[in-house]
Design an enzyme around this catalytic site. Structure first.
Site, PDB file in Angstrom:
ATOM      1  N   CYS A   1       0.816  -1.202   0.000  1.00 27.61           N
ATOM      2  CA  CYS A   1       0.000   0.000   0.000  1.00 27.61           C
ATOM      3  C   CYS A   1       0.861   1.269   0.000  1.00 27.61           C
ATOM      4  O   CYS A   1       1.571   1.534  -0.957  1.00 27.61           O
ATOM      5  CB  CYS A   1      -0.974  -0.043   1.172  1.00 27.61           C
ATOM      6  SG  CYS A   1      -2.420   1.011   0.982  1.00 27.61           S
ATOM      7  N   HIS A   2       0.836   2.058   1.068  1.00 27.35           N
ATOM      8  CA  HIS A   2       1.627   3.292   1.149  1.00 27.35           C
ATOM      9  C   HIS A   2       3.047   3.043   1.669  1.00 27.35           C
ATOM     10  O   HIS A   2       3.868   3.963   1.676  1.00 27.35           O
ATOM     11  CB  HIS A   2       0.931   4.305   2.064  1.00 27.35           C
ATOM     12  CG  HIS A   2      -0.283   4.924   1.464  1.00 27.35           C
ATOM     13  ND1 HIS A   2      -1.500   4.270   1.436  1.00 27.35           N
ATOM     14  CD2 HIS A   2      -0.475   6.120   0.863  1.00 27.35           C
ATOM     15  CE1 HIS A   2      -2.393   5.052   0.854  1.00 27.35           C
ATOM     16  NE2 HIS A   2      -1.807   6.172   0.483  1.00 27.35           N
TER      17      HIS A   2
END
Length: 182
Positions: free
Chosen positions: A106-107
């Site tokens: 994800c991030h």
């Protein structure tokens, strides 16, 4: 296999911590929660507070040599806070320099960008990181999982919580190939 899970004191997306954590345990490995401060970390479900988790080790006391691999869970705030901690960034860079596999979802690739380890590498992430990865010299792809073996280590990256099953399978397979598996 002893796997470090590096997270900030707050902001980790809970399922991106707990699902890979359980996958490591189910494979016979030992996951350890490493953070920038002792105590408990506050996980989130998107923007809502979720559970807290006990820190096993503070990053300033952790050594790459203690671990076989590294997992970087996401959440928006988690990697953003880790990027500001020099010891956390050095810890990530240490895994790459040592040739040990790193998995990020994800991030979490923001921390890889800050560690300056994406140049010439192919990876995926939450779509909003595309420009950051490209500006850091990386090649961003929109795929469920990307396994990049070019470079000093293997980078396993994934886009989002919906990709967790594929992410877990890919990083466990790569960890095993690099001698970090059970």
């Amino acid at each position: 296999m002893k796997v470090a899970f590096l997270v900030a004191p707050a902001g980790v997306e809970q399922v991106e911590l707990t699902d890979p954590w359980q996958a490591v345990r189910d494979a016979g490995g030992t996951p350890r929660l490493v953070s920038t401060r002792p105590g408990r970390v506050q996980a989130f479900h998107h923007l809502d507070k979720a559970d807290t988790f006990e820190v096993d080790q503070v990053v300033k006391d952790a050594e790459v040599g203690e671990y076989d691999a590294l997992v970087l869970p996401g959440g928006v705030a988690n990697p953003d806070l880790l990027r500001l901690d020099h010891k956390a960034v050095a810890f990530v860079r240490g895994f790459v320099d040592a040739g040990k596999p790193v998995a990020a979802i994800c991030h979490a690739p923001w921390t890889l960008v800050e560690a300056d380890v994406v140049r010439g590498r192919t990876l995926t992430s939450w779509p909003s990181l595309r420009t950051d990865i490209a500006n850091a010299g990386g090649n961003w792809v929109d795929e469920q999982v990307s396994v990049c073996t070019s470079g000093p280590n293997t980078l396993i990256t994934s886009r989002k919580p919906d990709d967790l099953k594929a992410f877990d399978e890919a990083f466990l397979e790569e960890f095993a190939k690099k001698g970090a598996g059970p």
